[in-house]
Design a protein around this motif. Structure first.
Motif, short mmCIF file in Angstrom:
data_model
loop_
_atom_site.label_atom_id
_atom_site.label_comp_id
_atom_site.label_asym_id
_atom_site.label_seq_id
_atom_site.Cartn_x
_atom_site.Cartn_y
_atom_site.Cartn_z
N GLU A 155 0.84 -1.20 0.00
CA GLU A 155 0.00 0.00 0.00
C GLU A 155 0.87 1.25 0.00
N LEU A 156 1.90 1.24 0.84
CA LEU A 156 2.81 2.38 0.95
C LEU A 156 3.52 2.65 -0.38
N ALA A 157 3.99 1.59 -1.04
CA ALA A 157 4.69 1.75 -2.32
C ALA A 157 3.77 2.34 -3.38
N VAL A 158 2.54 1.85 -3.46
CA VAL A 158 1.58 2.35 -4.45
C VAL A 158 1.29 3.83 -4.19
N ILE A 159 1.12 4.20 -2.93
CA ILE A 159 0.79 5.59 -2.57
C ILE A 159 1.94 6.53 -2.90
N ILE A 160 3.17 6.15 -2.54
CA ILE A 160 4.32 7.02 -2.80
C ILE A 160 4.56 7.15 -4.29
N GLN A 161 4.45 6.06 -5.03
CA GLN A 161 4.66 6.15 -6.49
C GLN A 161 3.63 7.06 -7.13
N GLU A 162 2.38 6.98 -6.67
CA GLU A 162 1.33 7.85 -7.21
C GLU A 162 1.59 9.30 -6.80
N GLY A 163 2.07 9.52 -5.58
CA GLY A 163 2.42 10.87 -5.17
C GLY A 163 3.51 11.47 -6.05
N LEU A 164 4.50 10.67 -6.39
CA LEU A 164 5.56 11.14 -7.29
C LEU A 164 4.98 11.48 -8.67
N ARG A 165 4.06 10.64 -9.15
CA ARG A 165 3.46 10.90 -10.45
C ARG A 165 2.70 12.23 -10.45
N ARG A 166 1.91 12.44 -9.40
CA ARG A 166 1.09 13.65 -9.35
C ARG A 166 1.93 14.90 -9.11
N MET A 167 2.83 14.84 -8.14
CA MET A 167 3.55 16.06 -7.73
C MET A 167 4.78 16.35 -8.58
N GLY B 54 -5.05 -6.25 -8.76
CA GLY B 54 -6.00 -5.20 -9.06
C GLY B 54 -6.33 -4.26 -7.91
N ALA B 55 -5.52 -4.28 -6.85
CA ALA B 55 -5.83 -3.47 -5.67
C ALA B 55 -5.40 -2.01 -5.81
N GLU B 56 -4.60 -1.68 -6.82
CA GLU B 56 -4.00 -0.35 -6.90
C GLU B 56 -5.04 0.78 -6.87
N GLU B 57 -6.09 0.66 -7.67
CA GLU B 57 -7.08 1.73 -7.72
C GLU B 57 -7.71 1.96 -6.35
N GLY B 58 -8.12 0.89 -5.70
CA GLY B 58 -8.75 1.02 -4.39
C GLY B 58 -7.81 1.61 -3.36
N TYR C 70 -10.35 -0.86 -0.44
CA TYR C 70 -10.44 -2.03 -1.30
C TYR C 70 -10.76 -3.24 -0.42
N ASN C 71 -11.34 -4.25 -1.04
CA ASN C 71 -11.71 -5.46 -0.31
C ASN C 71 -10.47 -6.31 -0.06
N PHE C 72 -10.16 -6.54 1.21
CA PHE C 72 -8.97 -7.33 1.56
C PHE C 72 -9.28 -8.82 1.58
N SER C 73 -10.47 -9.17 2.08
CA SER C 73 -10.83 -10.59 2.11
C SER C 73 -12.35 -10.74 2.16
N LYS C 74 -12.85 -11.84 1.62
CA LYS C 74 -14.27 -12.18 1.67
C LYS C 74 -14.45 -13.49 2.43
#
Length: 444
Positions: free
Chosen positions: A223-235, A261-265, A271-275
């Motif tokens: 989760e942290l990696a996806v968030i930081i990479q997106e922050g770099l993309r935006r900023m 497929g969890a990136e968007e959520g 996002y749904n972690f488990s059912k």
């Protein structure tokens, strides 16, 4: 007008960009690394336990070695570099000192000694949060002042962030700063033994007041990696005028592989972690940060002890979900005859059955931000009250956010809907040895 003094001043003014101060809206173009650059964060840690703070340091190490943006990265710490596991960067990058190393450090006999240099890349400001944040803001607005983008990462005890320098955080938003704030040892129960001085249960509510501050409370390294990479993309790549606040924890545990497929959520906030495959009454459980792990454990107890089918949702940003929901409501109000928009959390939970129980390491009002957008009954557990010095387990029991309180809150919600007898709630309170007469945590 042609004197040496006037020529000198004219030359200096020209070198600074002209006679009239101007604010640049764009800096130099930079290419950020793809998400695959953080591949080691996207896979399971196996049996090895790490904290999200350790995961962040690994991500930062990857960035400072990147050939495209590495030299623009500015790590900033007040005085806790070793606490955050960043001492490995002392030798690699050096700590900036305008006059270089003027003394022999006490740790000079260690491999990762305290190395200062004139070309150092780390800013270590001492116990001075206002000064550290000012350095961060200078780097975060460098694109507009000098035309050169810098990428500052300021890591600090989260309790000593917005609570201490809230006005500067607001000014950063107003100044269109771009960069990362990392609130470490975050949450009311994650830094055991420090008491009310360090235990933060409200920084995300403060960050929510700043319109262009994007806040996340991740649980896992991916989760942290996806968030930081997106922050770099935006900023950095798109040069959007936002900045990020991300909370980190010092609690060690194993991290799973990123679900497909969890990136968007993750970026949207949920996002749904488990059912659950159990056949009993359905419920929805939400958690963020370290308390998500308590929620996962609660889902197992609900199935094993009570035959309740509990789906688990990882909520990486209650703040962003609230903003998305409010934006949908506003659009619907102003466009009543057009197809009405649905909030992202409502889309994600479409078809979800039963009441929703959310537990976090922050005040109840943190999770309650999305109550109006979640279908069905919504119950929030949180850490309202002052911090205390105790073990993590004891603190989570005291604030009533651990797995057992999640189970009891779930059973009570089902009883309120007439799906279980109230006696089942009493049975759970007795089974898990909870004190029904204990004081409200806010009064102690």
């Amino acid at each position: 007008a042609d004197s040496p003094e006037m020529r000198y001043m004219a030359e200096r003014r020209a070198a600074m960009g002209g006679s009239v101060p101007a604010r640049r809206r764009k800096g130099n173009e930079l290419t950020i690394p793809p998400l695959s650059a953080f591949e080691n964060m996207l896979v399971s840690t196996g049996e090895r336990e790490i904290s999200t703070t350790m995961a962040f340091v690994r991500i930062l190490s990857t960035l400072v070695r990147d050939k495209q943006i590495g030299k623009y990265v500015v790590p900033i710490v007040p005085d806790e570099a070793r606490t955050f596991g960043m001492e490995g960067m002392f030798r690699q990058l050096g700590i900036y000192a305008s006059q270089g190393q003027l003394y022999e450090p006490m740790d000079s006999d260690q491999v990762m000694y305290y190395k200062e240099s004139k070309d150092g890349q780390i800013l270590e400001e001492g116990i001075n949060e206002a000064g550290s944040f000012s350095s961060w803001m200078a780097a975060a607005t460098s694109y507009s002042v000098t035309g050169v983008q810098m990428i500052p990462f300021y890591i600090f005890y989260s309790m000593f962030g917005f609570q201490r320098i809230g006005d500067l955080a607001w000014a950063a938003g107003d100044s269109r700063a771009r960069g990362f704030l990392l609130g470490a040892t975050a949450g009311r129960t994650t830094l055991n033994g420090e008491g009310l001085q360090h235990e933060d249960g409200h920084s995300h509510l403060m960050s929510a007041t700043i319109p262009n501050c994007i806040s996340y409370d991740p649980t896992f390294a991916y989760e942290l990696a996806v968030i930081i990479q997106e922050g770099l993309r935006r900023m950095v790549q798109n040069q959007e005028d936002v900045y990020y606040y991300i909370t980190l924890m010092n609690e060690n545990y194993t991290h799973p592989e990123m679900p497909k497929g969890a990136e968007e959520g993750i970026l949207k906030g949920i996002y749904n972690f488990s059912k659950s495959k159990a056949k009993g009454e359905k419920v929805q459980l939400m958690g963020s940060g370290v308390i998500l792990r308590e929620v996962i454990a609660a889902a197992e107890l609900l199935e094993k002890d009570w035959n309740i089918s509990a789906d688990v949702w990882s909520v990486t940003s209650f703040n962003e979900l609230r903003r998305d929901g409010l934006d949908a409501e506003r659009w619907n109000m102003l466009n009543p005859e057009k197809p009405q928009r649905v909030s992202y959390v409502a889309q994600a939970m479409k078809g979800a059955q039963g009441p929703t129980i959310a537990s976090t390491d922050y005040m109840k009002s943190f999770a309650e931000q999305i109550a109006g957008f979640v279908p069905g009954k919504f119950v929030a557990l949180g850490t309202d009250g002052y911090g205390r010095s105790d073990s993590r387990e004891a603190l989570r029991s005291f604030f009533e956010v651990d797995r057992y309180y999640v189970v009891v809150a779930t059973l009570k919600a089902l009883a309120d809907e007439g799906k279980l007898p109230a006696s089942k709630v009493s049975e759970a309170i007795k089974k898990y040895k909870l004190d029904a007469n204990k004081p409200n945590p806010t009064t102690v």
